[in-house]
Design a protein around this motif. Structure first.
Motif, mmCIF file in Angstrom:
data_model
loop_
_atom_site.group_PDB
_atom_site.id
_atom_site.type_symbol
_atom_site.label_atom_id
_atom_site.label_comp_id
_atom_site.label_asym_id
_atom_site.label_seq_id
_atom_site.Cartn_x
_atom_site.Cartn_y
_atom_site.Cartn_z
ATOM 1 N N ASP A 167 0.202 52.906 -15.630
ATOM 2 C CA ASP A 167 0.011 52.898 -14.182
ATOM 3 C C ASP A 167 -0.765 51.684 -13.680
ATOM 4 O O ASP A 167 -0.715 51.355 -12.489
ATOM 5 C CB ASP A 167 -0.707 54.183 -13.734
ATOM 6 N N CYS A 168 -1.492 51.000 -14.561
ATOM 7 C CA CYS A 168 -2.316 49.882 -14.092
ATOM 8 C C CYS A 168 -2.341 48.694 -15.044
ATOM 9 O O CYS A 168 -2.751 47.598 -14.663
ATOM 10 C CB CYS A 168 -3.754 50.353 -13.842
ATOM 11 N N GLY A 169 -1.935 48.879 -16.304
ATOM 12 C CA GLY A 169 -1.994 47.804 -17.278
ATOM 13 C C GLY A 169 -3.425 47.508 -17.704
ATOM 14 O O GLY A 169 -4.360 48.258 -17.407
ATOM 15 N N GLU A 170 -3.596 46.412 -18.425
ATOM 16 C CA GLU A 170 -4.926 45.980 -18.859
ATOM 17 C C GLU A 170 -4.976 44.465 -18.847
ATOM 18 O O GLU A 170 -4.057 43.796 -19.332
ATOM 19 C CB GLU A 170 -5.243 46.525 -20.251
#
Length: 349
Positions: free
Chosen positions: A279-282
């Motif tokens: 949902d947001c990655g890193e």
């Protein structure tokens, strides 16, 4: 994949032509202490009986002056398809195998005595027969079968190493229903393994994945790097991160592992560490950090792995400047510019 010489870690020069490799040196007074030299190029020899020429009298040195440090030969690129059926359902494994041997003597090199030499055609036939008799339950088990066969069948074999890689065939599906006999080539990374064994030594197994192409279109940057008068690369807070990944790991001594399960788990770890949460990655501050995150994630999640190596051949995408064309380009169009390589190895504590 090119089959690397098993003597890559030695100093010296190797005569290596697909399936034959020999490393030799000058012994006695002709050898510099602590250094190994190939017979075909010996700049330290000052008292050689004759000068060295192209296609020269390479046997002008006496046998007592020559030390064979290592030699190997074998069969590369043994490609075949193994099919088996369960009822009406078909299963396939298409593989490429390279198998190299080192014998307990080197008479074939020194005096042309071939009595101990197992022909490369025989090596090929043994691989095919083992595939027929044993099947290929996993790539790793097949490599183990090959090593064990040569060790138990031929007393003159001192060392055997085999490399196996798989063609990525995936079963076709129609409306979610698996087809019973049709497959599609899916380049989601190529699985490979290696097994090697010395006589009276442990059987060691390696496995890996290569040609795995990955990309994320944000959550990556590169800032704060070393700069001098030769630096032209601008800092970037937001960029595309793309690369082709090679990953190889060691299991150490062979044990009763579920190789398929472990391989799938490691591939999953690679994807998780590269991409981050769905949902947001890193955020990735560099390719180097991403490589290390992949290694550490695998070591933490898969205790069977002892050593892991990751090579990332990265692809740079530069945003095309369209101001002269009267357009604002907000990363919609990027041009592939160059490739670099990052190589890192990590071990289990």
């Amino acid at each position: 994949m090119a089959f690397k010489s098993i003597f890559d870690s030695h100093q010296g020069f190797a005569i290596y032509n697909e399936s034959i490799s020999i490393i030799i040196g000058i012994s006695g007074n002709h050898r510099n202490k602590g250094h190994k030299h190939c017979l075909f190029h010996c700049p330290s020899i000052t008292q050689a009986p004759t000068k060295f020429h192209y296609n020269c009298d390479i046997f002008s040195l006496q046998i007592k002056d020559v030390e064979v440090l290592n030699c190997e030969y074998g069969k590369n690129t043994i490609k075949f398809l193994r099919l088996h059926t369960e009822g009406k359902k078909h299963f396939v494994k298409e593989v490429e195998v390279c198998t190299h041997l080192r014998l307990t003597s080197c008479h074939e090199y020194l005096d042309g005595n071939n009595s101990a030499v197992i022909p490369t055609d025989t090596i090929k036939n043994i691989v095919l027969v083992l595939a027929k008799k044993n099947g290929i339950s996993t790539l790793e088990q097949f490599a183990i079968d090959i090593c064990q066969h040569f060790m138990t069948t031929f007393r003159q074999v001192a060392y055997v190493k085999t490399y196996v890689q798989e063609v990525p065939w995936q079963r076709l599906q129609e409306n979610g229903v698996p087809h019973i006999h049709s497959f599609i080539y899916v380049p989601n990374g190529i699985r490979f393994c290696e097994a090697e064994q010395c006589r009276n030594g442990p059987l060691v197994v390696f496995a890996g994945i290569k040609d795995l192409k990955l990309m994320k279109t944000t959550q990556s940057g590169f800032e704060g790097f070393c700069k001098n008068e030769h630096t032209t690369l601008p800092e970037r807070k937001d960029r595309i991160l793309c690369g082709e990944l090679f990953c190889k790991w060691s299991y150490g001594e062979c044990k009763d592992f579920d190789f398929d399960c472990i391989w799938n788990k490691i591939r999953e770890c690679i994807l998780e560490a590269f991409a981050g949460p769905p949902d947001c990655g890193e955020y990735s501050p560099s390719y180097q950090k991403t490589v290390n995150c992949i290694q550490m994630h695998v070591l933490c999640k898969v205790p069977q792995v002892q050593v892991i190596e990751v090579v990332l051949n990265n692809t740079f995408y530069n945003v095309v400047d369209m101001k002269n064309l009267g357009l604002t380009n907000d990363k919609e169009v990027s041009k592939c510019s160059k490739h670099t390589c990052l190589d890192s190895r990590n071990t289990q504590p």
